[in-house]
Design a protein around this motif. Structure first.
Motif, short mmCIF file in Angstrom:
data_model
loop_
_atom_site.label_atom_id
_atom_site.label_comp_id
_atom_site.label_asym_id
_atom_site.label_seq_id
_atom_site.Cartn_x
_atom_site.Cartn_y
_atom_site.Cartn_z
N SER A 80 42.80 46.51 27.57
CA SER A 80 42.59 47.71 26.75
C SER A 80 41.17 47.80 26.22
O SER A 80 40.69 48.90 25.92
N ALA A 81 40.48 46.66 26.10
CA ALA A 81 39.19 46.66 25.39
C ALA A 81 37.99 46.19 26.22
O ALA A 81 36.85 46.41 25.82
N PHE A 82 38.23 45.57 27.38
CA PHE A 82 37.12 45.02 28.17
C PHE A 82 37.06 45.70 29.54
O PHE A 82 38.09 46.01 30.14
N HIS A 83 35.83 45.93 30.01
CA HIS A 83 35.64 46.65 31.27
C HIS A 83 36.13 45.82 32.45
O HIS A 83 35.83 44.62 32.53
N PRO A 84 36.89 46.42 33.39
CA PRO A 84 37.45 45.65 34.51
C PRO A 84 36.40 45.08 35.46
O PRO A 84 36.65 44.09 36.14
N ASP A 85 35.20 45.70 35.53
CA ASP A 85 34.15 45.21 36.43
C ASP A 85 33.29 44.14 35.75
O ASP A 85 33.09 43.05 36.28
N SER A 86 32.76 44.48 34.57
CA SER A 86 31.76 43.63 33.92
C SER A 86 32.36 42.62 32.96
O SER A 86 31.73 41.61 32.64
N GLY A 87 33.57 42.89 32.45
CA GLY A 87 34.16 42.01 31.44
C GLY A 87 33.58 42.21 30.06
O GLY A 87 33.93 41.51 29.12
N GLU A 88 32.66 43.20 29.92
CA GLU A 88 32.05 43.47 28.61
C GLU A 88 32.99 44.28 27.73
O GLU A 88 33.77 45.09 28.22
N LYS A 89 32.88 44.05 26.41
CA LYS A 89 33.72 44.82 25.48
C LYS A 89 33.24 46.27 25.48
O LYS A 89 32.05 46.55 25.36
N MET A 90 34.19 47.19 25.66
CA MET A 90 33.84 48.61 25.73
C MET A 90 33.70 49.20 24.33
O MET A 90 34.33 48.71 23.38
N ASN A 91 32.85 50.25 24.21
CA ASN A 91 32.71 50.86 22.90
C ASN A 91 34.05 51.47 22.47
O ASN A 91 34.85 51.92 23.30
N PHE A 92 34.28 51.43 21.18
CA PHE A 92 35.56 51.81 20.57
C PHE A 92 36.02 53.20 21.03
O PHE A 92 37.16 53.39 21.44
N ILE A 93 35.10 54.19 20.98
CA ILE A 93 35.45 55.57 21.28
C ILE A 93 35.79 55.77 22.76
O ILE A 93 36.62 56.60 23.11
N GLY A 94 35.17 54.98 23.62
CA GLY A 94 35.34 55.17 25.06
C GLY A 94 36.57 54.53 25.67
O GLY A 94 36.88 54.76 26.83
N ARG A 95 37.27 53.70 24.89
CA ARG A 95 38.44 53.01 25.44
C ARG A 95 39.57 54.00 25.71
O ARG A 95 39.78 54.94 24.95
#
Length: 326
Positions: A80-95
């Motif tokens: 729900s919170a981390f990008h499937p490609d990079s593994g980076e935490k996604m910004n709150f609004i964009g999730r």
């Protein structure tokens, strides 16, 4: 944390989907899990712990006494919170888990304040700003995009939405009232057709990484990018359609009743709540329309890439696979 970990064979792969992703129902269950708006309230520290647990599990290490339920919940938070490609935490609004609370507020306001041009302009601008965040956050992370390209995409999409909304708003002044209520959806659909391809233009220009069934990289394909982005555009329009088409019909009927005319101040909050009801189901349903791990037949690839794959693998790779984004 890792000092206490021991190698444990749990007999399951934490990255293998819990539900069959080749079927719509399986994907729907997966996205109901991933887009659960309750995960928005989970503290950052707990999200980081979930990531550590998932990465540890991938390495064959889990804390002693961990149950399979705990690991699956950690994976839910991670997805729900981390990008499937990079593994980076996604910004709150964009999730995607923020699509229901964020989308219901904005969509409800667009449907309520559609009568005047300034209101139409303001809420379409707010919606496109929100969409820009979501599209940038869920892009294919292997294709970087510059700040200038982000700016051009944002301005172009906002311009398309405003031109559609204001133009149709003026055109429907003499039309039946219901048509005017459908103007916001037309603007949203038009903007999605511009916003997503523009925000992800690098993928179309340079192609995206395609792999074989076992995730071995085979090259970059522009046609794969076009297919993935087209599916995302269709998904986003589908996500908005039921609420923005059916809800105006409901409100048009309700507003004829005397009790509704007495509580005009509550029309806005009511539309926001009803939008939330539609989005609660439509966000996962729209995401589930197409597989996240998209495929493309070898015959449909660019000639150079197809020849390159056939030279190395013969006819052992009938399909290539890639992350289409959300």
């Amino acid at each position: 944390t890792y000092a206490k970990m021991a190698t444990v064979s749990l007999g399951f792969n934490i990255d293998s989907p819990r539900w069959d992703q080749s079927t719509f129902v399986g994907r729907l269950k997966h996205f109901l899990n991933v887009t659960d708006p309750r995960t928005v309230l989970v503290p950052e520290e707990e999200l980081d712990q979930a990531k550590a647990l998932v990465e540890g599990c991938r390495a064959g290490l889990v804390p002693p006494g961990s149950s399979q339920e705990q690991l699956l919940y950690a994976k839910k938070l991670y997805d729900s919170a981390f990008h499937p490609d990079s593994g980076e935490k996604m910004n709150f609004i964009g999730r995607m888990s923020f699509q229901v609370p964020g989308g219901m507020a904005i969509t409800g306001c667009m449907l309520q304040f559609y009568r005047t041009v300034p209101a139409v302009v303001f809420w379409q601008w707010v919606n496109q700003s929100f969409n820009a965040f979501v599209n940038y956050t869920n892009r294919n992370a292997a294709s970087p995009i510059s700040l200038r390209q982000i700016g051009v995409a944002y301005v172009t999409a906002t311009g398309a939405a405003l031109a559609t909304a204001v133009g149709l708003n003026l055109y429907t002044k003499r039309a039946p009232p219901l048509l005017a209520r459908w103007v916001p959806f037309a603007a949203v659909a038009a903007a999605n057709c511009v916003n997503i391809p523009m925000m992800r233009q690098q993928e179309i220009i340079n192609g995206i990484t395609v792999t074989d069934e076992n995730n071995n990289e085979l090259g970059r394909s522009r046609r794969a990018a076009v297919k993935g982005i087209a599916q995302v555009v269709l998904s986003r329009i589908t996500m908005a359609a039921p609420g923005m088409i059916i809800l105006p019909i409901i409100m048009e009927r309700l507003e004829k009743y005397t009790f509704m005319q007495r509580i005009r101040v509550l029309h806005g909050p009511l539309q926001v709540l009803l939008c939330g009801g539609f989005l609660l189901f439509m966000v996962p349903a729209a995401c589930a329309l197409f597989p996240q791990r998209c495929s493309l037949a070898l015959a449909d690839l660019e000639v150079e890439l197809r020849d390159s794959i056939m030279a190395k693998h013969g006819d052992k790779v009938p399909y290539v696979y890639f992350n289409k984004g959300l």
